[in-house]
Design a protein around this motif. Structure first.
Motif, PDB file in Angstrom:
ATOM      1  N   GLY A 112     -16.744 -22.244  41.522  1.00 52.46           N
ATOM      2  CA  GLY A 112     -17.744 -22.903  40.687  1.00 52.46           C
ATOM      3  C   GLY A 112     -19.121 -22.324  40.949  1.00 52.46           C
ATOM      4  N   GLU A 113     -20.142 -23.118  40.714  1.00 54.75           N
ATOM      5  CA  GLU A 113     -21.519 -22.669  40.910  1.00 54.75           C
ATOM      6  C   GLU A 113     -21.970 -23.014  42.334  1.00 54.75           C
ATOM      7  OE1 GLU A 113     -23.327 -20.931  38.699  1.00 54.75           O
ATOM      8  OE2 GLU A 113     -21.554 -20.927  37.407  1.00 54.75           O
ATOM      9  N   LEU A 114     -22.253 -21.993  43.121  1.00 52.61           N
ATOM     10  CA  LEU A 114     -22.695 -22.185  44.504  1.00 52.61           C
ATOM     11  C   LEU A 114     -24.013 -21.452  44.729  1.00 52.61           C
ATOM     12  CD1 LEU A 114     -19.425 -21.593  46.601  1.00 52.61           C
ATOM     13  CD2 LEU A 114     -20.403 -23.784  45.892  1.00 52.61           C
ATOM     14  N   ASP A 115     -24.888 -22.081  45.492  1.00 49.22           N
ATOM     15  CA  ASP A 115     -26.087 -21.383  45.950  1.00 49.22           C
ATOM     16  C   ASP A 115     -25.758 -20.445  47.102  1.00 49.22           C
ATOM     17  OD1 ASP A 115     -28.067 -22.666  44.213  1.00 49.22           O
ATOM     18  OD2 ASP A 115     -27.631 -24.487  45.357  1.00 49.22           O
ATOM     19  N   VAL A 116     -24.894 -20.903  48.007  1.00 48.59           N
ATOM     20  CA  VAL A 116     -24.555 -20.112  49.187  1.00 48.59           C
ATOM     21  C   VAL A 116     -23.066 -20.271  49.503  1.00 48.59           C
ATOM     22  CG1 VAL A 116     -24.996 -19.701  51.645  1.00 48.59           C
ATOM     23  CG2 VAL A 116     -26.861 -20.458  50.177  1.00 48.59           C
ATOM     24  N   LEU A 117     -22.409 -19.160  49.773  1.00 48.68           N
ATOM     25  CA  LEU A 117     -21.055 -19.169  50.333  1.00 48.68           C
ATOM     26  C   LEU A 117     -21.160 -18.684  51.769  1.00 48.68           C
ATOM     27  CD1 LEU A 117     -17.982 -19.518  50.014  1.00 48.68           C
ATOM     28  CD2 LEU A 117     -17.893 -17.124  49.258  1.00 48.68           C
ATOM     29  N   VAL A 118     -20.828 -19.550  52.719  1.00 48.84           N
ATOM     30  CA  VAL A 118     -20.861 -19.205  54.142  1.00 48.84           C
ATOM     31  C   VAL A 118     -19.476 -18.699  54.526  1.00 48.84           C
ATOM     32  CG1 VAL A 118     -21.200 -20.071  56.482  1.00 48.84           C
ATOM     33  CG2 VAL A 118     -22.627 -20.938  54.619  1.00 48.84           C
ATOM     34  N   VAL A 119     -19.400 -17.466  55.022  1.00 49.98           N
ATOM     35  CA  VAL A 119     -18.128 -16.858  55.404  1.00 49.98           C
ATOM     36  C   VAL A 119     -18.020 -16.853  56.917  1.00 49.98           C
ATOM     37  CG1 VAL A 119     -16.649 -14.821  55.262  1.00 49.98           C
ATOM     38  CG2 VAL A 119     -18.152 -15.409  53.347  1.00 49.98           C
ATOM     39  N   ASP A 120     -17.035 -17.598  57.434  1.00 51.52           N
ATOM     40  CA  ASP A 120     -16.745 -17.584  58.864  1.00 51.52           C
ATOM     41  C   ASP A 120     -15.892 -16.355  59.139  1.00 51.52           C
ATOM     42  OD1 ASP A 120     -16.348 -18.261  61.524  1.00 51.52           O
ATOM     43  OD2 ASP A 120     -14.675 -19.604  61.085  1.00 51.52           O
ATOM     44  N   MET A 121     -16.503 -15.337  59.731  1.00 52.79           N
ATOM     45  CA  MET A 121     -15.832 -14.049  59.924  1.00 52.79           C
ATOM     46  C   MET A 121     -14.897 -14.080  61.129  1.00 52.79           C
ATOM     47  SD  MET A 121     -17.057 -12.090  57.519  1.00 52.79           S
ATOM     48  CE  MET A 121     -16.808 -10.395  58.036  1.00 52.79           C
ATOM     49  N   PRO A 122     -13.865 -13.231  61.130  1.00 55.89           N
ATOM     50  CA  PRO A 122     -13.086 -13.075  62.358  1.00 55.89           C
ATOM     51  C   PRO A 122     -13.975 -12.462  63.444  1.00 55.89           C
ATOM     52  CG  PRO A 122     -11.996 -12.048  60.468  1.00 55.89           C
ATOM     53  CD  PRO A 122     -13.395 -12.381  60.044  1.00 55.89           C
ATOM     54  N   PRO A 123     -13.654 -12.693  64.712  1.00 47.23           N
ATOM     55  CA  PRO A 123     -14.444 -12.057  65.770  1.00 47.23           C
ATOM     56  C   PRO A 123     -14.222 -10.560  65.789  1.00 47.23           C
ATOM     57  CG  PRO A 123     -12.542 -13.189  66.697  1.00 47.23           C
ATOM     58  CD  PRO A 123     -12.586 -13.557  65.245  1.00 47.23           C
ATOM     59  N   GLY A 124     -15.218  -9.825  66.270  1.00 42.48           N
ATOM     60  CA  GLY A 124     -15.068  -8.380  66.416  1.00 42.48           C
ATOM     61  C   GLY A 124     -15.770  -7.613  65.313  1.00 42.48           C
ATOM     62  N   THR A 125     -15.479  -6.317  65.269  1.00 39.13           N
ATOM     63  CA  THR A 125     -16.129  -5.408  64.319  1.00 39.13           C
ATOM     64  C   THR A 125     -15.082  -4.490  63.702  1.00 39.13           C
ATOM     65  OG1 THR A 125     -16.637  -3.901  66.142  1.00 39.13           O
ATOM     66  CG2 THR A 125     -18.361  -5.430  65.488  1.00 39.13           C
ATOM     67  N   GLY A 126     -14.040  -5.070  63.133  1.00 41.58           N
ATOM     68  CA  GLY A 126     -12.932  -4.272  62.622  1.00 41.58           C
ATOM     69  C   GLY A 126     -12.859  -4.224  61.108  1.00 41.58           C
ATOM     70  N   ASP A 127     -11.622  -4.054  60.607  1.00 46.67           N
ATOM     71  CA  ASP A 127     -11.383  -3.873  59.180  1.00 46.67           C
ATOM     72  C   ASP A 127     -11.897  -5.036  58.339  1.00 46.67           C
ATOM     73  OD1 ASP A 127     -10.215  -1.451  59.546  1.00 46.67           O
ATOM     74  OD2 ASP A 127      -8.144  -2.134  59.319  1.00 46.67           O
ATOM     75  N   ALA A 128     -11.674  -6.256  58.820  1.00 46.45           N
ATOM     76  CA  ALA A 128     -12.059  -7.427  58.026  1.00 46.45           C
ATOM     77  C   ALA A 128     -13.565  -7.450  57.793  1.00 46.45           C
ATOM     78  CB  ALA A 128     -11.606  -8.703  58.717  1.00 46.45           C
ATOM     79  N   GLN A 129     -14.329  -7.166  58.822  1.00 47.77           N
ATOM     80  CA  GLN A 129     -15.781  -7.184  58.685  1.00 47.77           C
ATOM     81  C   GLN A 129     -16.255  -6.074  57.742  1.00 47.77           C
ATOM     82  OE1 GLN A 129     -14.092  -7.405  61.478  1.00 47.77           O
ATOM     83  NE2 GLN A 129     -14.792  -9.246  62.524  1.00 47.77           N
ATOM     84  N   LEU A 130     -15.690  -4.874  57.906  1.00 42.27           N
ATOM     85  CA  LEU A 130     -16.092  -3.757  57.056  1.00 42.27           C
ATOM     86  C   LEU A 130     -15.710  -4.014  55.599  1.00 42.27           C
ATOM     87  CD1 LEU A 130     -15.165  -0.748  59.357  1.00 42.27           C
ATOM     88  CD2 LEU A 130     -17.456  -1.490  58.703  1.00 42.27           C
ATOM     89  N   THR A 131     -14.506  -4.579  55.392  1.00 38.05           N
ATOM     90  CA  THR A 131     -14.067  -4.868  54.029  1.00 38.05           C
ATOM     91  C   THR A 131     -14.992  -5.873  53.364  1.00 38.05           C
ATOM     92  OG1 THR A 131     -11.762  -4.400  54.561  1.00 38.05           O
ATOM     93  CG2 THR A 131     -12.167  -5.786  52.644  1.00 38.05           C
ATOM     94  N   MET A 132     -15.347  -6.924  54.081  1.00 36.51           N
ATOM     95  CA  MET A 132     -16.230  -7.938  53.516  1.00 36.51           C
ATOM     96  C   MET A 132     -17.584  -7.325  53.158  1.00 36.51           C
ATOM     97  SD  MET A 132     -16.426 -11.122  52.613  1.00 36.51           S
ATOM     98  CE  MET A 132     -15.014 -11.823  53.466  1.00 36.51           C
ATOM     99  N   ALA A 133     -18.105  -6.479  54.042  1.00 36.72           N
ATOM    100  CA  ALA A 133     -19.410  -5.874  53.803  1.00 36.72           C
ATOM    101  C   ALA A 133     -19.377  -4.907  52.625  1.00 36.72           C
ATOM    102  CB  ALA A 133     -19.886  -5.148  55.060  1.00 36.72           C
ATOM    103  N   GLN A 134     -18.232  -4.247  52.407  1.00 38.25           N
ATOM    104  CA  GLN A 134     -18.140  -3.244  51.353  1.00 38.25           C
ATOM    105  C   GLN A 134     -17.722  -3.825  50.006  1.00 38.25           C
ATOM    106  OE1 GLN A 134     -15.381  -0.603  53.257  1.00 38.25           O
ATOM    107  NE2 GLN A 134     -16.953   0.436  54.459  1.00 38.25           N
ATOM    108  N   GLN A 135     -17.015  -4.962  50.005  1.00 34.85           N
ATOM    109  CA  GLN A 135     -16.473  -5.489  48.751  1.00 34.85           C
ATOM    110  C   GLN A 135     -17.351  -6.547  48.105  1.00 34.85           C
ATOM    111  OE1 GLN A 135     -12.392  -6.644  48.681  1.00 34.85           O
ATOM    112  NE2 GLN A 135     -11.650  -4.651  49.298  1.00 34.85           N
ATOM    113  N   VAL A 136     -18.236  -7.170  48.853  1.00 35.57           N
ATOM    114  CA  VAL A 136     -19.123  -8.178  48.262  1.00 35.57           C
ATOM    115  C   VAL A 136     -20.556  -7.898  48.725  1.00 35.57           C
ATOM    116  CG1 VAL A 136     -17.361  -9.970  48.126  1.00 35.57           C
ATOM    117  CG2 VAL A 136     -18.775  -9.814  50.163  1.00 35.57           C
ATOM    118  N   PRO A 137     -21.538  -8.262  47.897  1.00 37.22           N
ATOM    119  CA  PRO A 137     -22.931  -8.033  48.274  1.00 37.22           C
ATOM    120  C   PRO A 137     -23.415  -9.105  49.243  1.00 37.22           C
ATOM    121  CG  PRO A 137     -22.820  -9.036  46.094  1.00 37.22           C
ATOM    122  CD  PRO A 137     -21.393  -8.817  46.529  1.00 37.22           C
ATOM    123  N   LEU A 138     -23.209  -8.887  50.517  1.00 39.82           N
ATOM    124  CA  LEU A 138     -23.637  -9.862  51.519  1.00 39.82           C
ATOM    125  C   LEU A 138     -25.161  -9.932  51.555  1.00 39.82           C
ATOM    126  CD1 LEU A 138     -21.231  -9.167  54.527  1.00 39.82           C
ATOM    127  CD2 LEU A 138     -21.201 -11.138  53.002  1.00 39.82           C
TER     128      LEU A 138
END
Length: 372
Positions: A220-246
């Motif tokens: 729906g319409e959100l002002d902010v989506l807060v994403v609780d990231m997995p710990p670390g600096t791996g694939d999940a973090q890179l994918t999130m940073a590359q696939q959505v405009p954080l």
């Protein structure tokens, strides 16, 4: 009658591979079948070059399994280990690479969501999920429409922290309706599988699940989506940073040097993918004995503030190591919602105000109830 893996494979015998005509079930590509009541999740192994060609197969597999009696929801991911690019692929990549000095293409946003922020940590056990949940509630208290995406596939915490039970419903096609609590919209893999079921998935399947929870949910319409990231600096973090405009990242750390080393890596990773650092939070900053009032710096104190100064990023505040925070999180009642006048809730509210200010005008809204 309960579903079995054999039932799933029988349904997949009707799905044919495009090149060979072989059935998907006989191809050996189906892996990680997970059945939880009427929910079915599995992966289809592919070569990295087959992603486009295999997408119709993924959809056909999902449709075939959806037709089984008792199946209420199906999640299918394509998993591929990234192969070294061929010479032709390298040439195509070079042709599409931005010219020197040109800006890289911007990732697509999520419809209806104005800002997406990541709450991250370099390591586990520093209270990242508790911080993310209370930050989200505090932002909502400030008058914003807020959602929470629990992207920690291996250790989802949001169902417990928000006290949410039940399963999300399909609203149309593959789109899920998020769960709701305390005025927030919440999505987590923990809603789709039993809490004791281990997620024994390789990286590509994790990325596929995160992407689907992000883009195939009716936020729906959100002002902010807060994403609780997995710990670390791996694939999940890179994918999130590359696939959505954080819009930015909040880094959570405890004060001791070992945790700060990992927080430093988290800051460096987000900087490398051009994600703004909204600031560092020092969690479990100190402990005040409820009996005698004596303060103890169990994990040292002030390390995150000094690290923020050294790195040139904002310091967002100190959150104490306090039993009420732990008790309300374990009880499914985040402290900002359950005891908004407590000093701990006010610490999270101060954090939320700084985050809102950093995000700027896109998140401005008329406040509902402001806790002073």
């Amino acid at each position: 009658m309960s579903l079995s893996q054999a039932d799933i494979l029988r349904a997949l015998e009707l799905v044919k591979l495009p090149a060979s005509g072989q059935s998907l079930a006989a191809s050996g590509r189906v892996a990680n079948i997970l059945i939880d009541g009427g929910k079915v999740i599995f992966a289809i192994g592919i070569d990295a070059t087959e992603a486009n060609a295999m997408e119709p197969v993924r959809k056909a597999a999902e449709s075939a399994v959806s037709g089984l009696p008792g199946v209420t929801q199906v999640l299918v991911g394509l998993t591929a280990d990234k192969a070294p690019p061929s010479a032709g692929m390298q040439a195509r990549q070079q042709a599409h690479r931005p010219a020197p000095g040109g800006a890289p293409p911007k990732p697509a946003g999520v419809p209806g969501v104005k800002q997406i922020i990541a709450v991250a940590s370099g390591k586990g056990g520093v209270g990242k999920s508790t911080t993310a949940a209370n930050l989200a509630v505090a932002l909502s208290t400030l008058g914003l429409k807020v959602g929470v995406l629990d992207s920690d596939i291996y250790g989802p915490s949001m169902p417990k922290i928000f006290g949410i039970t039940g399963k999300p419903q399909l609203v149309s096609g593959r789109t899920l309706a998020p769960m709701e609590a305390y005025g927030l919209k919440v999505m987590s893999i923990g809603f789709l599988v039993d809490e004791e079921t281990p997620m024994i998935w390789r990286g590509p399947m994790v990325i596929s699940a995160i992407t689907q929870m992000l883009r195939e949910v009716a936020w729906g319409e959100l002002d902010v989506l807060v994403v609780d990231m997995p710990p670390g600096t791996g694939d999940a973090q890179l994918t999130m940073a590359q696939q959505v405009p954080l819009a930015g990242a909040v880094i959570v750390s405890t004060p001791q040097d070992l945790a700060l080393l990992d927080a430093r890596r988290g800051v460096a990773m987000f900087r490398k993918v051009a994600v703004p650092i909204l600031g560092l939070v020092e969690n479990m900053s100190y402990f005040v004995c409820p009996e005698c009032g004596h303060r103890s710096d169990i994990f040292a104190h002030g390390g995150a503030r000094h690290e923020a100064e050294r790195l040139g990023v904002p310091f967002l505040g100190e959150i104490p190591l306090a039993m009420p925070i732990r008790e309300t999180s374990d009880g499914g009642r985040p402290i900002v919602a359950s005891d908004p006048q407590s000093p701990h809730a006010k610490a999270y509210l101060a954090l939320a105000r700084q985050v809102q200010a950093s995000l700027g005008g896109a998140t401005r809204a008329a406040p509902r109830i402001v806790i002073e």
